[in-house]
Design a protein around this motif. Structure first.
Motif, PDB file in Angstrom:
ATOM      1  N   THR A 259     -17.865 -11.890   5.755  1.00  0.00           N
ATOM      2  CA  THR A 259     -18.136 -12.898   4.720  1.00  0.00           C
ATOM      3  C   THR A 259     -19.606 -13.314   4.754  1.00  0.00           C
ATOM      4  N   GLU A 260     -20.108 -13.568   5.964  1.00  0.00           N
ATOM      5  CA  GLU A 260     -21.503 -14.000   6.136  1.00  0.00           C
ATOM      6  C   GLU A 260     -22.473 -12.960   5.576  1.00  0.00           C
ATOM      7  N   GLU A 261     -22.105 -11.685   5.694  1.00  0.00           N
ATOM      8  CA  GLU A 261     -22.983 -10.613   5.207  1.00  0.00           C
ATOM      9  C   GLU A 261     -22.848 -10.385   3.704  1.00  0.00           C
ATOM     10  N   GLY A 262     -22.048 -11.201   3.042  1.00  0.00           N
ATOM     11  CA  GLY A 262     -21.941 -11.128   1.573  1.00  0.00           C
ATOM     12  C   GLY A 262     -20.988 -10.069   1.059  1.00  0.00           C
ATOM     13  N   GLU A 263     -20.189  -9.456   1.964  1.00  0.00           N
ATOM     14  CA  GLU A 263     -19.319  -8.366   1.516  1.00  0.00           C
ATOM     15  C   GLU A 263     -18.151  -8.845   0.664  1.00  0.00           C
ATOM     16  N   THR A 264     -17.825 -10.156   0.733  1.00  0.00           N
ATOM     17  CA  THR A 264     -16.709 -10.669  -0.074  1.00  0.00           C
ATOM     18  C   THR A 264     -17.211 -11.393  -1.337  1.00  0.00           C
ATOM     19  N   ALA A 265     -18.521 -11.404  -1.528  1.00  0.00           N
ATOM     20  CA  ALA A 265     -19.109 -12.067  -2.708  1.00  0.00           C
ATOM     21  C   ALA A 265     -18.995 -11.166  -3.941  1.00  0.00           C
ATOM     22  N   LEU A 266     -19.377 -11.686  -5.104  1.00  0.00           N
ATOM     23  CA  LEU A 266     -19.209 -10.934  -6.357  1.00  0.00           C
ATOM     24  C   LEU A 266     -19.824  -9.526  -6.300  1.00  0.00           C
ATOM     25  N   GLY A 267     -20.982  -9.395  -5.658  1.00  0.00           N
ATOM     26  CA  GLY A 267     -21.625  -8.071  -5.602  1.00  0.00           C
ATOM     27  C   GLY A 267     -21.297  -7.302  -4.331  1.00  0.00           C
ATOM     28  N   GLY A 268     -20.379  -7.787  -3.512  1.00  0.00           N
ATOM     29  CA  GLY A 268     -20.108  -7.184  -2.196  1.00  0.00           C
ATOM     30  C   GLY A 268     -19.174  -5.992  -2.252  1.00  0.00           C
ATOM     31  N   LYS A 269     -18.881  -5.469  -1.047  1.00  0.00           N
ATOM     32  CA  LYS A 269     -18.006  -4.295  -0.911  1.00  0.00           C
ATOM     33  C   LYS A 269     -16.603  -4.604  -1.425  1.00  0.00           C
ATOM     34  N   LEU A 270     -16.098  -5.811  -1.084  1.00  0.00           N
ATOM     35  CA  LEU A 270     -14.759  -6.220  -1.522  1.00  0.00           C
ATOM     36  C   LEU A 270     -14.813  -7.665  -2.039  1.00  0.00           C
ATOM     37  N   PRO A 271     -15.055  -7.846  -3.349  1.00  0.00           N
ATOM     38  CA  PRO A 271     -15.082  -9.227  -3.862  1.00  0.00           C
ATOM     39  C   PRO A 271     -13.725  -9.918  -3.642  1.00  0.00           C
ATOM     40  N   VAL A 272     -13.780 -11.095  -3.019  1.00  0.00           N
ATOM     41  CA  VAL A 272     -12.558 -11.842  -2.702  1.00  0.00           C
ATOM     42  C   VAL A 272     -12.585 -13.168  -3.453  1.00  0.00           C
ATOM     43  N   ASN A 273     -11.514 -13.457  -4.144  1.00  0.00           N
ATOM     44  CA  ASN A 273     -11.362 -14.718  -4.882  1.00  0.00           C
ATOM     45  C   ASN A 273     -12.454 -14.934  -5.928  1.00  0.00           C
TER      46      ASN A 273
ATOM     47  N   PHE B 127       0.836  -1.212   0.000  1.00  0.00           N
ATOM     48  CA  PHE B 127       0.000   0.000   0.000  1.00  0.00           C
ATOM     49  C   PHE B 127       0.868   1.258   0.000  1.00  0.00           C
ATOM     50  N   LYS B 128       1.992   1.177   0.716  1.00  0.00           N
ATOM     51  CA  LYS B 128       2.900   2.332   0.762  1.00  0.00           C
ATOM     52  C   LYS B 128       3.504   2.560  -0.632  1.00  0.00           C
ATOM     53  N   MET B 129       3.942   1.474  -1.242  1.00  0.00           N
ATOM     54  CA  MET B 129       4.582   1.575  -2.563  1.00  0.00           C
ATOM     55  C   MET B 129       3.594   2.090  -3.615  1.00  0.00           C
ATOM     56  N   ALA B 130       2.341   1.604  -3.526  1.00  0.00           N
ATOM     57  CA  ALA B 130       1.330   1.994  -4.527  1.00  0.00           C
ATOM     58  C   ALA B 130       0.701   3.345  -4.199  1.00  0.00           C
ATOM     59  N   LYS B 131       0.985   3.869  -3.002  1.00  0.00           N
ATOM     60  CA  LYS B 131       0.378   5.132  -2.518  1.00  0.00           C
ATOM     61  C   LYS B 131      -1.143   5.044  -2.578  1.00  0.00           C
ATOM     62  N   LEU B 132      -1.675   3.953  -2.025  1.00  0.00           N
ATOM     63  CA  LEU B 132      -3.124   3.742  -2.033  1.00  0.00           C
ATOM     64  C   LEU B 132      -3.608   3.399  -0.630  1.00  0.00           C
ATOM     65  N   GLU B 133      -4.933   3.503  -0.454  1.00  0.00           N
ATOM     66  CA  GLU B 133      -5.591   3.086   0.796  1.00  0.00           C
ATOM     67  C   GLU B 133      -6.330   1.778   0.540  1.00  0.00           C
ATOM     68  N   ARG B 134      -6.708   1.086   1.616  1.00  0.00           N
ATOM     69  CA  ARG B 134      -7.445  -0.187   1.490  1.00  0.00           C
ATOM     70  C   ARG B 134      -8.732   0.016   0.688  1.00  0.00           C
ATOM     71  N   GLU B 135      -9.401   1.159   0.888  1.00  0.00           N
ATOM     72  CA  GLU B 135     -10.695   1.424   0.230  1.00  0.00           C
ATOM     73  C   GLU B 135     -10.544   1.533  -1.288  1.00  0.00           C
ATOM     74  N   ASP B 136      -9.311   1.732  -1.774  1.00  0.00           N
ATOM     75  CA  ASP B 136      -9.112   1.888  -3.225  1.00  0.00           C
ATOM     76  C   ASP B 136      -9.182   0.555  -3.966  1.00  0.00           C
ATOM     77  N   ILE B 137      -9.078  -0.546  -3.241  1.00  0.00           N
ATOM     78  CA  ILE B 137      -9.008  -1.862  -3.899  1.00  0.00           C
ATOM     79  C   ILE B 137     -10.417  -2.326  -4.309  1.00  0.00           C
ATOM     80  N   ASP B 138     -10.570  -2.701  -5.584  1.00  0.00           N
ATOM     81  CA  ASP B 138     -11.881  -3.151  -6.096  1.00  0.00           C
ATOM     82  C   ASP B 138     -12.073  -4.651  -5.941  1.00  0.00           C
ATOM     83  N   LEU B 139     -10.997  -5.423  -5.958  1.00  0.00           N
ATOM     84  CA  LEU B 139     -11.110  -6.877  -5.764  1.00  0.00           C
ATOM     85  C   LEU B 139      -9.764  -7.432  -5.349  1.00  0.00           C
ATOM     86  N   VAL B 140      -9.786  -8.577  -4.681  1.00  0.00           N
ATOM     87  CA  VAL B 140      -8.529  -9.174  -4.225  1.00  0.00           C
ATOM     88  C   VAL B 140      -8.584 -10.695  -4.357  1.00  0.00           C
TER      89      VAL B 140
END
Ligand code: COA
Length: 388
Positions: free
Chosen positions: A312-326, A270-283
């Motif tokens: 995860t249970e609230e769907g925030e890591t799912a395709l339509g969630g706040k942070l899609p994971v995997n 994050f330091k190298m990219a000069k970004l915040e966690r909120e900037d990430i669209d998917l991981v």
């Protein structure tokens, strides 16, 4: 340092590939990446190949030269190097390629990863994978990888009150995504009930909490940003590529359910990219076991310690969630050919940022991240990418 971009990606199907040899898998992925980049193979100046255990799985060492040879590049005498850091071997190959270009040493480099795990018995596979932990202090006492991650899960559940259902939800979500990925090993959806009733592997982890044993390969072509424009209108810029280490034995860690190497690698990224966690669209994170995905998203700073189960249970890591994971299905459903995984994660993020992820596409994805772990967290590689 020069700016670096990914201009080509290539993947084999993941699964039990009885009809392809180790070298054929890697060459297939490389050829697809070269075709995707719209370049000639002869333009490649250097190669890195991530592989954990060719010697144990297919009795083959000297992987760098082997893959250069069967790609038809050995007669060009390009440098070709195998990288190894257990399940983070692919991530290491990618980072070496990034640094080679960033330093100005080369302009066009291929980073690949390959593993063929199904040619030996289950017992031999488990023993080879145990080599990623400390053989003298862990393996010799009979602990396996599912066993080590089960200890992490027990500790985490005890400390944070994670429920078995919340843990199962990680696998349900990743199988949903895998069902939408044409190269995934398991393209079928599952339910929480199915996870809870699947065979117990290492308490509390069940069969459907585990990544499978997989054959497969992945490759990416990287080049300097100036060169990238010759090949594509949509280069994917590498904003950060970082690596961190921790103790190899789980019992030497200050806290067995926190991966300090993940914290260090992500903070540096994050330091190298000069970004915040909120900037990430998917991981894409290293979900070798369901518990690993929860630790990863917390240790990378996407939610507070102990809250990833609820997230995860609230769907925030799912395709339509706040942070899609995997979105690829993760290691859980897409499969985990250990040396290839770090490169597959890059392929998935690049496909998403290009808008080419089909049924699992995240609308408007612009910035993505990958997280690849070796062992129980002794090596971690993270990368951040942006659509240029
Ligand atoms: N997820 C979903 N299904 C799986 C699976 C998994 N992880 N592993 C196996 N299966 C399925 C198989 O497809 C097979 O289905 P079928 O009967 O319909 O054909 C069935 O379960 C039994 O498969 P089998 O190969 O006999 O399983 P196994 O008992 O030999 O191995 C595990 C299961 C979990 C032990 C094995 O996948 C494993 O060791 N995983 C962890 C790998 C690991 O440690 N990687 C490194 C992480 S850092």
């Amino acid at each position: 340092m020069r700016e670096v971009a990914v201009v080509g990606i290539g993947l084999t199907e993941f699964g039990e590939k009885w009809d392809s040899s180790f070298r054929e898998l890697c060459v297939e992925a490389g050829a697809k990446a070269i075709e995707d980049a719209g370049m000639d193979g002869d333009q490649i100046q250097e190669m890195f190949v991530g592989n954990m255990s060719g010697g144990r799985f297919v009795l083959q060492e000297h992987i760098g030269a082997l893959i250069a040879d069967y790609s038809g590049l050995a007669t060009n005498h390009i440098p070709s190097t195998r990288t190894e850091a257990a399940c983070a071997s692919g991530g290491l190959a990618f980072r070496q390629a990034v640094n080679t270009i960033a330093s100005g040493s080369q302009d066009i480099v291929i980073a690949a990863g390959v593993e063929k795990m199904t040619d030996v018995s289950g017992g031999e596979t488990t023993d080879a994978l145990a080599g990623a932990a400390d053989r003298e202090w862990e393996g010799m006492y009979g602990v396996t990888f599912p066993g080590l991650y089960a200890m992490i899960a027990v500790d985490y559940m005890h400390k944070y009150g994670l429920t078995r259902e919340q843990l199962a939800q990680v696998a349900v979500k990743n199988h949903y995504n895998g069902a939408r990925n044409p190269i995934a090993q398991y393209r079928k959806e599952i339910t929480v009930d199915a996870v809870m009733k699947s065979t117990l592997v290492a308490d509390p982890l069940r069969l459907l909490d585990c990544s499978p044993v997989t054959d497969g390969a992945a490759a990416v072509i990287l080049c300097s940003m100036e060169k990238a424009k010759e090949f594509t209108d949509c280069p994917i810029k590498v904003l950060a590529s970082t690596q961190a280490t921790d103790t190899i034995s789980l019992h030497d860690r200050r806290d067995i359910s926190t991966l300090d190497a993940t914290i260090a690698a992500a903070d540096r990224a994050f330091k190298m990219a000069k970004l915040e966690r909120e900037d990430i669209d998917l991981v894409e994170v290293h979900d070798c076991f369901t518990i690993a995905e929860l630790c990863a998203i917390e240790d990378m700073g996407f939610c507070k310690k102990g809250e990833a189960g609820k997230f995860t249970e609230e769907g925030e890591t799912a395709l339509g969630g706040k942070l899609p994971v995997n979105t690829s299905g993760g290691l859980k459903a897409c499969g985990h050919p250990v040396g290839a995984t770090g490169i597959k994660q890059v392929c998935e993020v690049v496909a998403q940022l290009r808008g080419e992820a089909g049924k699992r596409q995240i609308d408007g994805a612009e910035i993505g991240m990958t997280h690849n772990v070796g062992g129980t967290g002794a090596t971690v590689v993270t990368n951040i990418f942006r659509r240029a």
